[in-house]
Design a protein around this motif. Structure first.
Motif, PDB file in Angstrom:
ATOM      1  N   GLN A  82       0.829  -1.209   0.000  1.00 43.74           N
ATOM      2  CA  GLN A  82       0.000   0.000   0.000  1.00 43.74           C
ATOM      3  C   GLN A  82       0.863   1.260   0.000  1.00 43.74           C
ATOM      4  O   GLN A  82       0.545   2.239  -0.683  1.00 43.74           O
ATOM      5  N   ILE A  83       1.954   1.245   0.757  1.00 45.71           N
ATOM      6  CA  ILE A  83       2.841   2.414   0.786  1.00 45.71           C
ATOM      7  C   ILE A  83       3.468   2.648  -0.585  1.00 45.71           C
ATOM      8  O   ILE A  83       3.523   3.786  -1.075  1.00 45.71           O
ATOM      9  N   ALA A  84       3.936   1.564  -1.223  1.00 47.98           N
ATOM     10  CA  ALA A  84       4.537   1.703  -2.551  1.00 47.98           C
ATOM     11  C   ALA A  84       3.521   2.252  -3.548  1.00 47.98           C
ATOM     12  O   ALA A  84       3.846   3.132  -4.365  1.00 47.98           O
ATOM     13  N   THR A  85       2.300   1.748  -3.485  1.00 48.04           N
ATOM     14  CA  THR A  85       1.249   2.229  -4.387  1.00 48.04           C
ATOM     15  C   THR A  85       0.961   3.706  -4.152  1.00 48.04           C
ATOM     16  O   THR A  85       0.844   4.495  -5.100  1.00 48.04           O
ATOM     17  N   GLN A  88      -7.555   1.907  -0.878  1.00 53.56           N
ATOM     18  CA  GLN A  88      -6.813   0.652  -0.951  1.00 53.56           C
ATOM     19  C   GLN A  88      -7.406  -0.302   0.091  1.00 53.56           C
ATOM     20  O   GLN A  88      -7.317  -0.057   1.293  1.00 53.56           O
ATOM     21  N   TYR A  89      -8.015  -1.363  -0.412  1.00 58.92           N
ATOM     22  CA  TYR A  89      -8.698  -2.319   0.467  1.00 58.92           C
ATOM     23  C   TYR A  89      -8.052  -3.692   0.368  1.00 58.92           C
ATOM     24  O   TYR A  89      -7.575  -4.063  -0.712  1.00 58.92           O
ATOM     25  N   PRO A  90      -8.048  -4.449   1.461  1.00 58.86           N
ATOM     26  CA  PRO A  90      -8.605  -4.105   2.762  1.00 58.86           C
ATOM     27  C   PRO A  90      -7.693  -3.160   3.549  1.00 58.86           C
ATOM     28  O   PRO A  90      -6.507  -3.035   3.247  1.00 58.86           O
ATOM     29  N   THR A  91      -8.271  -2.509   4.569  1.00 57.10           N
ATOM     30  CA  THR A  91      -7.457  -1.673   5.456  1.00 57.10           C
ATOM     31  C   THR A  91      -6.765  -2.523   6.511  1.00 57.10           C
ATOM     32  O   THR A  91      -5.901  -2.028   7.226  1.00 57.10           O
ATOM     33  N   TRP A  92      -7.170  -3.792   6.616  1.00 54.36           N
ATOM     34  CA  TRP A  92      -6.614  -4.725   7.588  1.00 54.36           C
ATOM     35  C   TRP A  92      -6.947  -4.320   9.033  1.00 54.36           C
ATOM     36  O   TRP A  92      -6.277  -4.748   9.962  1.00 54.36           O
ATOM     37  N   ASN A  93      -7.968  -3.480   9.193  1.00 52.55           N
ATOM     38  CA  ASN A  93      -8.526  -3.282  10.531  1.00 52.55           C
ATOM     39  C   ASN A  93      -9.622  -4.321  10.723  1.00 52.55           C
ATOM     40  O   ASN A  93      -9.355  -5.407  11.181  1.00 52.55           O
ATOM     41  N   ASN A  94     -10.844  -4.028  10.323  1.00 47.62           N
ATOM     42  CA  ASN A  94     -11.855  -5.063  10.208  1.00 47.62           C
ATOM     43  C   ASN A  94     -12.856  -4.640   9.147  1.00 47.62           C
ATOM     44  O   ASN A  94     -12.823  -3.508   8.643  1.00 47.62           O
ATOM     45  N   HIS A 121      -6.554  -5.068  -3.160  1.00 46.08           N
ATOM     46  CA  HIS A 121      -5.284  -5.780  -3.033  1.00 46.08           C
ATOM     47  C   HIS A 121      -5.544  -7.256  -2.779  1.00 46.08           C
ATOM     48  O   HIS A 121      -4.923  -8.123  -3.399  1.00 46.08           O
ATOM     49  N   ASP A 122      -6.424  -7.525  -1.842  1.00 47.92           N
ATOM     50  CA  ASP A 122      -6.790  -8.899  -1.507  1.00 47.92           C
ATOM     51  C   ASP A 122      -8.266  -8.955  -1.155  1.00 47.92           C
ATOM     52  O   ASP A 122      -8.843  -7.958  -0.700  1.00 47.92           O
ATOM     53  N   VAL A 123      -8.857 -10.131  -1.338  1.00 49.36           N
ATOM     54  CA  VAL A 123     -10.257 -10.360  -0.968  1.00 49.36           C
ATOM     55  C   VAL A 123     -10.243 -11.360   0.182  1.00 49.36           C
ATOM     56  O   VAL A 123     -10.002 -12.554  -0.029  1.00 49.36           O
TER      57      VAL A 123
END
Length: 335
Positions: free
Chosen positions: A21-24, A71-77, A101-103
């Motif tokens: 996500q940072i690179a993007t 950019q999803y997911p945020t990896w929170n919930n 990015h991922d499902v």
């Protein structure tokens, strides 16, 4: 119209999800996008009022009529991801792209129950950036209704390093957690397998060389010494996901200038074949035999092709393309 992109922070420095996500976002910043930091935190600790206040702060720079990439997911919930899209959907004339990015329901079997919620989230976007055409079609089967989408195809890996030409060395590199991949723990070949990950939990075969986790620059420099970058898995679920996603390590290997070995079911294996970047193999045994018998001349030819292709990755052109196309999809009725 101002353009914005969210970016995950707060994960461990080893987090591939955060680094991607940072690179993007860094590439997007070169294009004039403003970064919107989204930090990892225990969302469940927030009351509804506290969450609203937090989101007000995060998106305070986003205005009516702007364009934003989430950019999803945020990896929170999932509830947090849902709260973001619901808030932003209320902004007049705001155009929203979700960069998938991922499902999670497909990535992790225990999360399969989340699919209806994720589809609800995706359906609130104006345009989607998906990793592969196969992923888009899979989501359509689950109820996705968004017609405008852009396919990513490959992860960029921007670097600014003056690397030496890779040497002809009969060895594999694997940038992955050795504890999660049985093929590495049961390596049956005289060829070295250099693994870049945390320490192994069990004893490994003599030909498996653990190099420890390396930060990006150190990893690239070590990969660039020569050999083949390996993308492989022996878990059925991971291999099914390989058909839908794009793996970050593939871009990393190519950014380092080395040829790759990938399974035929990998979603973007056609890029490897069409550009002569390495071997697309049907089995690990085929891959090992190929590396054991390739000539120095043939290896050098592969390196030449990788060198020709790699600026697409090291200069961020895949990301620049999908972001530009996403804007056109939102604003140009012909798109």
């Amino acid at each position: 119209m101002h353009t914005h992109i969210t970016c995950l922070y707060g994960h461990a420095y080893t987090s591939t999800a955060m680094l991607a996500q940072i690179a993007t976002a860094d590439i997007a910043k070169e294009m004039g996008f403003d970064k919107v930091p989204v930090y990892s935190y225990p969302v469940e600790a927030d009351s509804e009022s506290e969450l609203r206040t937090r989101l007000d702060g995060i998106f305070s720079g986003v205005g009516f009529g702007d364009f934003i990439v989430l950019q999803y997911p945020t990896w929170n919930n999932v509830e947090f991801d849902q709260a973001i899209i619901r808030k932003l959907r209320a902004y007049p004339r705001l155009k929203i792209a979700i960069y998938i990015h991922d499902v999670l329901p497909l990535m992790f079997e225990p999360n399969a129950y989340l699919m209806p919620t994720m589809i609800e989230i995706y359906n609130m976007a104006d345009v989607l950036i998906v990793p592969t055409e196969a992923m888009y079609q899979r989501l359509r089967q689950e109820g996705l209704q968004v017609d405008r989408y852009v396919v990513q195809e490959m992860w960029d890996h921007p670097i600014d390093l003056d690397l030496d030409r890779p040497e002809f060395i009969r060895q594999f590199h694997f940038a992955g957690d050795v504890n999660k991949f049985n093929f590495a723990k049961n390596w049956q070949s005289n060829l070295p397998l250099r693994v870049y990950s945390r320490d192994p939990e069990t004893a490994l075969p003599d030909q498996v060389i653990t190099c420890g986790f390396m930060r990006d620059t150190e990893l690239i420099v070590n990969l660039a010494k020569g050999g083949f970058g390996l993308v492989w898995a022996d878990d059925d679920h991971i291999n099914e996901y390989f058909k839908l996603c794009i793996t970050h390590k593939l871009g990393t290997y190519l950014a380092a200038g080395i040829p790759v070995v990938v399974p035929r079911h990998l979603s973007n294996h056609d890029i490897i074949e069409a550009n002569h970047l390495g071997l697309v193999a049907d089995s690990l045994e085929e891959a090992q035999d190929y590396v054991a018998n390739i000539s120095a001349e043939d290896y050098d030819d592969l390196v030449d092709h990788v060198d020709r292709y790699r600026p697409l990755i090291t200069q961020g052109f895949y990301t620049k393309r999908v972001l530009t196309e996403a804007i056109f999809k939102c604003l140009d009725n012909r798109s």
